[in-house]
Structure formats: structure tokens, C-alpha cells
Enzyme design. Structure first.
Site, PDB file in Angstrom:
ATOM      1  CG  ASP A  37      -2.018   0.987   1.172  1.00 36.98           C
ATOM      2  OD1 ASP A  37      -2.309   1.486   0.058  1.00 36.98           O
ATOM      3  OD2 ASP A  37      -2.616   1.289   2.224  1.00 36.98           O
ATOM      4  N   GLY A  38       0.347   2.340  -0.554  1.00 40.44           N
ATOM      5  CA  GLY A  38       1.039   3.624  -0.477  1.00 40.44           C
ATOM      6  C   GLY A  38       1.660   4.094  -1.780  1.00 40.44           C
ATOM      7  CG  ASN A  76      -7.152  -2.107  -5.795  1.00 39.51           C
ATOM      8  OD1 ASN A  76      -6.196  -2.842  -5.603  1.00 39.51           O
ATOM      9  ND2 ASN A  76      -7.517  -1.155  -4.951  1.00 39.51           N
ATOM     10  CD1 TRP A  77     -12.867  -5.758 -11.596  1.00 39.53           C
ATOM     11  CD2 TRP A  77     -10.929  -5.517 -12.689  1.00 39.53           C
ATOM     12  NE1 TRP A  77     -13.034  -6.235 -12.853  1.00 39.53           N
ATOM     13  CE2 TRP A  77     -11.869  -6.100 -13.549  1.00 39.53           C
ATOM     14  CE3 TRP A  77      -9.641  -5.268 -13.170  1.00 39.53           C
ATOM     15  CZ2 TRP A  77     -11.561  -6.444 -14.853  1.00 39.53           C
ATOM     16  CZ3 TRP A  77      -9.349  -5.609 -14.459  1.00 39.53           C
ATOM     17  CH2 TRP A  77     -10.288  -6.185 -15.288  1.00 39.53           C
ATOM     18  CB  SER A  94      -7.706  -3.883   2.764  1.00 43.94           C
ATOM     19  OG  SER A  94      -7.483  -2.650   3.385  1.00 43.94           O
TER      20      SER A  94
HETATM   21  C1  FPP Z   1      -1.755   0.201  -3.431  1.00 37.14           C
HETATM   22  O1  FPP Z   1      -1.340   1.532  -3.497  1.00 37.14           O
HETATM   23  C2  FPP Z   1      -1.192  -0.595  -4.505  1.00 37.14           C
HETATM   24  C3  FPP Z   1      -1.894  -1.121  -5.555  1.00 37.14           C
HETATM   25  C4  FPP Z   1      -3.343  -0.975  -5.710  1.00 37.14           C
HETATM   26  C5  FPP Z   1      -1.269  -1.882  -6.634  1.00 37.14           C
HETATM   27  C6  FPP Z   1      -0.054  -2.659  -6.275  1.00 37.14           C
HETATM   28  C7  FPP Z   1       0.738  -2.859  -7.508  1.00 37.14           C
HETATM   29  C8  FPP Z   1       2.072  -2.842  -7.592  1.00 37.14           C
HETATM   30  C9  FPP Z   1       2.938  -2.713  -6.433  1.00 37.14           C
HETATM   31  C10 FPP Z   1       2.783  -2.958  -8.879  1.00 37.14           C
HETATM   32  C11 FPP Z   1       2.407  -4.099  -9.743  1.00 37.14           C
HETATM   33  C12 FPP Z   1       2.484  -5.412  -9.095  1.00 37.14           C
HETATM   34  C13 FPP Z   1       3.062  -6.498  -9.644  1.00 37.14           C
HETATM   35  C14 FPP Z   1       2.993  -7.806  -8.956  1.00 37.14           C
HETATM   36  C15 FPP Z   1       3.792  -6.404 -10.906  1.00 37.14           C
HETATM   37  P1  FPP Z   1      -2.433   2.683  -3.560  1.00 37.14           P
HETATM   38  O2  FPP Z   1      -2.540   3.115  -4.982  1.00 37.14           O
HETATM   39  O3  FPP Z   1      -3.710   2.209  -2.957  1.00 37.14           O
HETATM   40  O4  FPP Z   1      -1.752   3.770  -2.678  1.00 37.14           O
HETATM   41  P2  FPP Z   1      -2.463   4.918  -1.842  1.00 37.14           P
HETATM   42  O5  FPP Z   1      -3.241   4.222  -0.751  1.00 37.14           O
HETATM   43  O6  FPP Z   1      -1.317   5.713  -1.322  1.00 37.14           O
HETATM   44  O7  FPP Z   1      -3.337   5.682  -2.788  1.00 37.14           O
END
Ligand code: FPP
Length: 257
Positions: free
Chosen positions: A34-35, A82-83, A212
Site C-alpha cells: 500500500d502507499g 481496486n478493479w 482490507s
Molecule cells: C496500493 O497503493 C497498490 C496497488 C493498488 C497496486 C499494487 C501494484 C504494484 C505494487 C505494482 C504491480 C504489481 C506487480 C505484482 C507487478 P495505492 O494506490 O492504494 O496507494 P495509496 O493508498 O497511497 O493511494
């Protein structure tokens, strides 16, 4: 006992590893990455730049986990929420990133003897992504080292719903639902994670104190380690810090001290 430092660790990782008891490593670590968005915002970059940077963290974490001998690592790459709730452009970017990661990483996974698996409602992902995923799984299927499981379009509640449906379907095929016997082992056999032991340790980055909708059944007795580090800054050393914290805890599984 002085730990023998595994080959391939950098200096900081080797230092962190030397503090660990190699006989008490977790058998399965699950990570809520996350983050990415916050990391990007702090740099005045678009959110997707955070996801791109997050791939470097995935690479470092996976390699370090394999090198120190963690049997199973599961990464929450993409939730069902997320999707559905993110802009299509961000979802498309994440799908492209996943495909590029798989294509680029298979040789390294093979070199480190890592076998790739997936959990989630995979059939709902775009066909082209499913094809790339199937290819990468095939290409690593013979590896006997760490099992790397990517949670994609994953939701723990959906997993339980699918497990119960699968139990009923199996019973209907085998003499009728009146013979259906449900116990914990039966549920486990129908979860997406039937190839895995329950995680001993769950790590969440960026400081949020939530699960989550991740592996709700399987995390029943897991130790929880939350680090303020944002996912794009997370590296193998942070993983080893999480393991050190895990080794300080006393696990009782509901028993007495
Ligand atoms: C959460 O951060 C992260 C994700 C929704 C996606 C995770 C994906 C990756 C780390 C890269 C791709 C993965 C692979 C296996 C190739 P956020 O966007 O929710 O962060 P925020 O809470 O700060 O907005």
C-alpha cells in the site's frame, strides 16, 4: 548460533539477516502493498508513477524472500475493489504493468527457482492478461523453491463465497448435497489458497491498520506487522525487519502463556 549469510544479499540485508534466527523463519509471508499513490503525490507525480516504482519493490522483496529461504510469499497486487472503483486508465496501466512484469521477470524467477501462482477471480481479468499469466505460470511450474502467489482481482469474502459454492457443487457431483459435511479442512480444500499453508506473518506498508478484505480466513492466527514505509520504498531489508519483529513475538494460537 551464528547464521550463515545467504548468497546474494547486499550489505544491509546481510546485517539484518544476521540478527535473525534462521530456524524460526515464517513459512508463509503475506504482504498488503500500500502507499503507491501517496508516494507519487508527495513527488507531484501521477499515481501510476507510484505503481511503476512499486515494481522495483516487488522485485527486491521477492528476491530477498527467496534468497533467505521463505517457502511462500503472497502479494496483494490487485483487489476486486481496486478493479471496480479505480479509473479505467489506472486499471489498464496496472494490467499492462503486470504483463510487463511477468514477461521481464520469468528468467529471474527461474534463476531463483520460484514458482508462480495466482489467487482471485482470475477469469474476470482481460483475456490477454490471463494468457500472459498462464504462460508465466507454465514457465515456472517446474521450480521447487519459493511459491510466489499474486492476488489479482482478489477479495477474501468472494473467495469464501466461491469456496462454499465449490463445496456444494462437489457434493452435488458426489452423491448429493444431503451428504455434504462441512468442517474447517473441507473449507480449506476449496479456498483459492489450497496450495498454501496459512500465513504466519502479514505485512502492511504505509501505516494503515486494516486487513482490507485480504485472506480473512487464512490470517486467523497471523502476526501483523505494519510499517510506515510506503510500498515504493520497501526493500528486502524492510522484509527482514518485519521477520525480526515476528521473531520477537510469542505465538500462542489461543493457548496460555
Ligand atoms: C496500493 O497503493 C497498490 C496497488 C493498488 C497496486 C499494487 C501494484 C504494484 C505494487 C505494482 C504491480 C504489481 C506487480 C505484482 C507487478 P495505492 O494506490 O492504494 O496507494 P495509496 O493508498 O497511497 O493511494
Amino acid at each position: 548460533m551464528q547464521a550463515t549469510i545467504p548468497v546474494g544479499l547486499d550489505r544491509k540485508e546481510a546485517e539484518a539477516y544476521s540478527q535473525l534466527d534462521p530456524g524460526r523463519l515464517p513459512k508463509h509471508i503475506a504482504i498488503i502493498m500500500d502507499g503507491n499513490g501517496r508516494w507519487a503525490r508527495r513527488r507531484h507525480l501521477p499515481r501510476v508513477a507510484g505503481h511503476r516504482a512499486g515494481v522495483t519493490s516487488v522485485r527486491s522483496t521477492v528476491e530477498t524472500a527467496a534468497r533467505v529461504g521463505i517457502p511462500s510469499l503472497t502479494l496483494y497486487a490487485f483487489s476486486e475493489e481496486n478493479w471496480r472503483k479505480r479509473p479505467k486508465s489506472e486499471v489498464d496501466f496496472l494490467m499492462g504493468l503486470l504483463c510487463r512484469y511477468l514477461k521481464a521477470e520469468v528468467p529471474t524467477l527461474n534463476k531463483n527457482r520460484i514458482r508462480l501462482e495466482y489467487i482471485g477471480r482470475l477469469h474476470e481479468l482481460p483475456d490477454s492478461v490471463q494468457e500472459k499469466m498462464a504462460w508465466a505460470r507454465e514457465a515456472t511450474a517446474g521450480n521447487t523453491g519459493m511459491v510466489l502467489t499474486l492476488a489479482l482481482n482478489y477479495s477474501a469474502r468472494t473467495e469464501l463465497v466461491d469456496a462454499f459454492q465449490s463445496l456444494v457443487d462437489a457434493a452435488a457431483r458426489n452423491g448429493g448435497v444431503e451428504h455434504l459435511k462441512i468442517d474447517e479442512e473441507a473449507v480449506c480444500r476449496h479456498l483459492y489458497t489450497r496450495h498454501l499453508p496459512d500465513p504466519d506473518l502479514v505485512i502492511r506498508t504505509s501505516g494503515e491498520m486494516r486487513l482490507s478484505n485480504f485472506l480473512l480466513w487464512q490470517l486467523a492466527y497471523a502476526e501483523i506487522y505494519v510499517t510506515p514505509t510506503l510500498w515504493p520504498e520497501f526493500r528486502g531489508t524492510h522484509l527482514l525487519e518485519g521477520i525480526a519483529e515476528y521473531q520477537k513475538r510469542e505465538r500462542r494460537y489461543g493457548g496460555l502463556a
